[in-house]
Write a protein that holds these residues in place. Structure first.
Motif, mmCIF file in Angstrom:
data_model
loop_
_atom_site.group_PDB
_atom_site.id
_atom_site.type_symbol
_atom_site.label_atom_id
_atom_site.label_comp_id
_atom_site.label_asym_id
_atom_site.label_seq_id
_atom_site.Cartn_x
_atom_site.Cartn_y
_atom_site.Cartn_z
ATOM 1 N N VAL A 1 0.839 -1.200 0.000
ATOM 2 C CA VAL A 1 0.000 0.000 0.000
ATOM 3 C C VAL A 1 0.872 1.247 0.000
ATOM 4 C CG1 VAL A 1 -1.799 1.246 1.274
ATOM 5 C CG2 VAL A 1 -1.752 -1.242 1.328
ATOM 6 N N ASN A 2 0.520 2.208 -0.832
ATOM 7 C CA ASN A 2 1.229 3.491 -0.824
ATOM 8 C C ASN A 2 0.978 4.206 0.488
ATOM 9 O OD1 ASN A 2 2.178 3.125 -3.420
ATOM 10 N ND2 ASN A 2 0.585 4.354 -4.370
ATOM 11 N N ALA B 1 -6.313 10.349 -0.010
ATOM 12 C CA ALA B 1 -5.497 10.131 -1.209
ATOM 13 C C ALA B 1 -5.878 11.084 -2.332
ATOM 14 C CB ALA B 1 -5.629 8.687 -1.682
ATOM 15 N N ASN B 2 -7.131 11.482 -2.392
ATOM 16 C CA ASN B 2 -7.605 12.390 -3.437
ATOM 17 C C ASN B 2 -7.604 13.846 -2.999
ATOM 18 O OD1 ASN B 2 -8.033 10.358 -5.323
ATOM 19 N ND2 ASN B 2 -10.059 9.912 -4.519
ATOM 20 N N ASN B 3 -6.917 14.163 -1.925
ATOM 21 C CA ASN B 3 -6.864 15.510 -1.383
ATOM 22 C C ASN B 3 -5.693 16.267 -2.007
ATOM 23 O OD1 ASN B 3 -6.069 17.664 0.537
ATOM 24 N ND2 ASN B 3 -7.711 16.818 1.782
ATOM 25 N N SER B 4 -5.914 17.521 -2.361
ATOM 26 C CA SER B 4 -4.852 18.304 -3.008
ATOM 27 C C SER B 4 -3.702 18.644 -2.060
ATOM 28 C CB SER B 4 -5.435 19.592 -3.594
ATOM 29 O OG SER B 4 -5.952 20.408 -2.572
ATOM 30 N N ARG B 5 -3.883 18.434 -0.758
ATOM 31 C CA ARG B 5 -2.830 18.703 0.222
ATOM 32 C C ARG B 5 -2.087 17.431 0.631
ATOM 33 N NH1 ARG B 5 -7.091 21.594 0.677
ATOM 34 N NH2 ARG B 5 -8.181 20.229 2.111
ATOM 35 N N THR B 6 -2.314 16.341 -0.125
ATOM 36 C CA THR B 6 -1.698 15.051 0.173
ATOM 37 C C THR B 6 -0.696 14.679 -0.916
ATOM 38 O OG1 THR B 6 -3.696 14.277 1.288
ATOM 39 C CG2 THR B 6 -2.156 12.592 0.565
ATOM 40 N N VAL B 7 0.430 14.133 -0.489
ATOM 41 C CA VAL B 7 1.430 13.590 -1.410
ATOM 42 C C VAL B 7 1.566 12.105 -1.081
ATOM 43 C CG1 VAL B 7 3.818 13.671 -2.191
ATOM 44 C CG2 VAL B 7 2.647 15.781 -1.571
ATOM 45 N N LEU B 8 1.405 11.263 -2.105
ATOM 46 C CA LEU B 8 1.546 9.818 -1.942
ATOM 47 C C LEU B 8 2.994 9.393 -2.152
ATOM 48 C CD1 LEU B 8 -1.566 8.650 -4.004
ATOM 49 C CD2 LEU B 8 -1.380 8.884 -1.519
ATOM 50 N N PHE B 9 3.372 8.292 -1.501
ATOM 51 C CA PHE B 9 4.720 7.738 -1.626
ATOM 52 C C PHE B 9 4.634 6.225 -1.768
ATOM 53 C CE2 PHE B 9 5.169 11.688 0.663
ATOM 54 C CZ PHE B 9 6.257 12.289 0.062
ATOM 55 N N THR B 10 5.438 5.668 -2.681
ATOM 56 C CA THR B 10 5.498 4.222 -2.863
ATOM 57 C C THR B 10 6.518 3.627 -1.893
ATOM 58 O OG1 THR B 10 7.259 4.324 -4.515
ATOM 59 C CG2 THR B 10 4.972 4.484 -5.325
ATOM 60 N N TRP B 11 6.563 2.305 -1.861
ATOM 61 C CA TRP B 11 7.533 1.591 -1.027
ATOM 62 C C TRP B 11 8.963 2.030 -1.358
ATOM 63 C CZ3 TRP B 11 8.501 -1.141 3.121
ATOM 64 C CH2 TRP B 11 9.624 -1.967 3.179
ATOM 65 N N ASN B 12 9.266 2.198 -2.646
ATOM 66 C CA ASN B 12 10.612 2.607 -3.053
ATOM 67 C C ASN B 12 10.927 4.050 -2.693
ATOM 68 O OD1 ASN B 12 11.233 0.094 -4.115
ATOM 69 N ND2 ASN B 12 10.382 0.601 -6.104
ATOM 70 N N GLN B 13 9.918 4.822 -2.318
ATOM 71 C CA GLN B 13 10.114 6.228 -1.941
ATOM 72 C C GLN B 13 10.028 6.420 -0.423
ATOM 73 O OE1 GLN B 13 6.817 7.608 -4.336
ATOM 74 N NE2 GLN B 13 8.210 8.558 -5.803
ATOM 75 N N ARG B 14 10.166 5.358 0.345
ATOM 76 C CA ARG B 14 9.969 5.455 1.796
ATOM 77 C C ARG B 14 10.983 6.361 2.482
ATOM 78 N NH1 ARG B 14 11.722 0.614 0.342
ATOM 79 N NH2 ARG B 14 13.472 -0.359 1.412
#
Length: 131
Positions: free
Chosen positions: A68-69, A95-108
């Motif tokens: 999970v991101n 997740a769909n909020n403009s003030r949120t940044v998602l990160f993948t496992w490789n970006q931990r």
């Protein structure tokens, strides 16, 4: 980030910090965060945003896993309704909020660096990042 411990003195301006997340890049300044979305991020309807760190009432986060991101959200008064409920729908809204940044496992590592920098920056602006 350098802190000014003298009373009444100006807060030193530090160089902006740039963090690349999943389909978004955030630039963290001393007083604001600017989130720019790539085309893929904009397709879902999430827009670019500029958030004053003085307006942040809480820094929400979820660590990325292999399945999970994760995310870092700079929650403002506009997010108060989401802060009250912890459901799958609330997670989707985050997740769909403009003030949120998602990160993948490789970006931990980037996730951890951005979370630490955002928390420190909100505190430096006199806010409580922990709500």
């Amino acid at each position: 980030m350098a802190h000014n411990l003298s009373k009444g003195g100006p807060v030193p301006q530090s160089e902006p910090q740039v963090f690349k997340g999943y389909v978004a890049t955030v630039t963290l300044y001393a007083d604001r965060a600017e989130i720019k979305r790539k085309l893929m991020g904009k397709i879902t309807g999430v827009k670019d945003s500029v958030i004053s760190l003085r307006d942040v009432i809480k820094v929400l986060s979820k660590e990325p896993t292999r399945l999970v991101n994760g995310y870092v959200q700079l929650a403002t008064d506009q997010d108060r309704g989401q802060l009250a409920i912890a459901t799958a729908e609330a997670e989707k809204a985050i997740a769909n909020n403009s003030r949120t940044v998602l990160f993948t496992w490789n970006q931990r590592q980037t996730y951890a660096a951005y979370l630490a920098a955002a928390t420190a920056s909100v505190q430096a602006q006199g806010g409580n990042p922990f709500g």
